[in-house]
Design an enzyme around this catalytic site. Structure first.
Site, PDB file in Angstrom:
ATOM      1  N   ASP A 203       0.850  -1.197   0.000  1.00 35.23           N
ATOM      2  CA  ASP A 203       0.000   0.000   0.000  1.00 35.23           C
ATOM      3  C   ASP A 203       0.892   1.256   0.000  1.00 35.23           C
ATOM      4  OD1 ASP A 203      -2.797   1.307   0.670  1.00 35.23           O
ATOM      5  OD2 ASP A 203      -1.363   2.155   2.096  1.00 35.23           O
ATOM      6  N   LYS A 207       1.480   4.222  -2.976  1.00 30.36           N
ATOM      7  CA  LYS A 207       1.437   5.660  -2.708  1.00 30.36           C
ATOM      8  C   LYS A 207       2.769   6.319  -3.088  1.00 30.36           C
ATOM      9  CE  LYS A 207      -1.888   5.007   1.031  1.00 30.36           C
ATOM     10  NZ  LYS A 207      -2.021   4.596   2.435  1.00 30.36           N
TER      11      LYS A 207
HETATM   12  N1  HSE Z   1      -4.861   1.055   4.475  1.00 34.42           N
HETATM   13  C1  HSE Z   1      -4.427   2.385   4.262  1.00 34.42           C
HETATM   14  C2  HSE Z   1      -3.558   2.827   5.412  1.00 34.42           C
HETATM   15  C3  HSE Z   1      -5.604   3.291   4.139  1.00 34.42           C
HETATM   16  O1  HSE Z   1      -3.522   2.133   6.441  1.00 34.42           O
HETATM   17  O2  HSE Z   1      -2.880   3.839   5.295  1.00 34.42           O
HETATM   18  C4  HSE Z   1      -5.233   4.696   3.736  1.00 34.42           C
HETATM   19  O3  HSE Z   1      -4.776   4.727   2.416  1.00 34.42           O
END
Ligand code: HSE
Ligand code: NAP
Length: 433
Positions: A203, A207
């Site tokens: 994740d 980003k």
């Molecule tokens: N799962 C992601 C986090 C959600 O914990 O940052 C926000 O993008």
């Protein structure tokens, strides 16, 4: 001034943690939103998987199980909050083909296939906005795209995953077990549907790819990002960091290479001095430093995950897109003119912390120091701990190419004075960097 009767229709794909909050805020702040847009924002449908479930924040008559039909309904704005690659990609492309502008929080999709989405937005003359895809509520992409458009970004560094920051904070401050802290983050709505995306660093890598693309005007995908997650961070690592005056954070770093013709993008657990501002970013909060040539360091801080904070960023995009529709304009498209090479992590310039279990005999320190020197890595300091069978050396290095540090670790593994390499972690945030 609102034009009586003017309306902008909004179709919501997904009514989960974020989608339900978008629906609630659209209803609760309807008057303000319509005053800001100059037309009423009208929610025309919410697509979910389970249409039988009661949902407090979504009017029952708006719920549909047919996401594709809603995506193709020709709404002014389609908000994609389903997540993942498919069916989200098909739905977003269908919406654009139908002339709808798209707002999404889907970093996984953008980092995997952003080029195709931007191309479709261009082809169909619609907007693609995605502020909520990185760092939840924090206004970060628009400042990068617009406010810093006149500057040259050198480095972006920060905490961009709320779930792992929550877990690491709990482990550091309360000694909470990793699995217990993860379950708590899931219950609070911070984690992805599949939390391995969070803890595995993917994740944050998605980003980081989005941030790098915007910061360096270069196409970067998730496959370009070096990723290490937090699954291997142990209570021993956390305690060792604490003892040295450091805290462990999962950092995303995107930076220009020394020759300025390339970028390196990486995500990994990192030791950060407790005196550094990133060390005090706790729980699900995120913080990102952007280092630009003229501006210097600019820091962005706020809630990085959770339904309402993320919905705030989604609604900001909805308002921007609605205004564009009203004025017949479009926001900025993709900017990839710089087309820098995306280089491997081996070319990053980093510092390491290395914890070695060593044999306790004369000459060990010299032998270890020689291995570092032979690989071109200068030692900043060494601390010896324990005696006899328990003897360990904690080494901190100066800045060196990551490849040289990796070679050193390999050599240490093969050394007969080193019983075990107990811990290795990159260090960021010390003086000079
Ligand atoms: N799962 C992601 C986090 C959600 O914990 O940052 C926000 O993008
Ligand atoms: P979520 O709670 O899992 O919600 C997903 C929603 O999509 C649910 O309503 C689900 O329906 C619906 N859905 C799934 N598959 C579908 C399908 N095939 N057809 C129609 N509907 C479908 O996820 P979330 O946390 O809200 O996240 C949504 C997006 O925002 C993701 O891209 C995520 O990465 C991003 N994001 C999340 C956060 C956060 O803090 N949660 C922060 C920033 C960005 P059911 O309700 O029936 O299951």
């Amino acid at each position: 001034m609102s034009n009586p009767g003017a309306r902008v229709t909004v179709a919501l794909l997904g009514g989960g943690t974020v989608g339900s909050q978008v629906a609630r805020l659209l209803r609760e702040t309807a008057d303000d939103l319509s005053a800001r847009v100059g037309a009423s924002l009208e929610l025309c449908g919410v697509a979910v998987r389970d249409t039988g479930r009661e949902r407090a924040d979504i009017p029952a008559d708006l719920i549909t199980g047919d996401a594709e039909a809603l995506a193709r309904s020709g709404a002014d704005v389609v908000v994609e909050l389903v997540g993942g690659i498919e069916p989200a990609r098909t739905l977003v492309l269908a919406a654009m083909e139908s002339g709808s502008s798209v707002v999404t929080a889907n970093k996984a999709l953008l980092a995997a296939d952003g080029a195709a989405l931007h191309a479709a937005a261009e082809k169909y003359g619609v907007d693609l906005y995605y502020e909520a895809s990185v760092a939840g509520a924090i206004p970060l992409l628009r400042p990068l795209r617009e406010s810093l458009a006149g500057d040259k970004v050198r480095r972006v560094l920060g905490i961009v995953n709320g779930t792992t920051n929550f877990i690491l904070t709990r482990m550091d401050e309360q000694g909470t077990d990793y699995a217990v802290a993860l379950a708590e983050a899931q219950a609070l709505g911070y984690a992805e549907a599949d939390p391995t995306a969070d803890v595995g660093g993917h994740d944050a890598a998605a980003k980081a790819a989005i941030l790098a693309g915007l910061a360096f005007h270069t196409r970067v995908t998730i496959d370009d990002v070096h990723v290490e997650g937090v699954e291997s961070v142990t209570a021993v690592d956390v305690a060792a960091a604490r003892e040295m005056g450091f805290v462990i954070k999962l950092l995303a770093v995107a930076e220009l290479t020394a020759d300025e013709r390339g970028v390196v993008v990486r995500v990994h657990p990192t030791m950060v001095p407790r005196t550094h501002p990133l060390a005090s970013v706790r729980d699900a909060f995120n913080a990102v430093f952007v280092d630009a040539e003229a501006a210097g360091d600019v820091m962005f801080y706020g809630r990085g995950a959770g339904g309402a904070p993320t919905a705030s960023a989604v609604l900001g995009d909805v308002v921007a897109v609605a205004r564009n529709r009203r004025s017949g304009s479009r926001g900025p498209g993709e900017s990839t003119y710089a087309d820098l090479q995306v280089r491997p992590v081996a070319e990053a310039i980093t510092r390491y912390y290395v914890n070695l279990h060593v044999t306790d005999k004369p000459g060990v320190l010299a032998a270890v120091a020689t291995l570092f020197a032979e690989n071109g890595v200068s030692i900043q300091n060494v601390r010896q701990e324990g005696l006899g069978d328990q003897a360990s050396l904690v080494v901190r290095t100066h800045l060196a190419p990551d490849a040289a540090l990796a070679r050193t670790i390999e050599a240490l593994h093969g050394s007969d004075v080193v019983r075990d390499v107990l811990g290795v972690m990159r260090v960021e945030g010390e003086a000079g960097r």
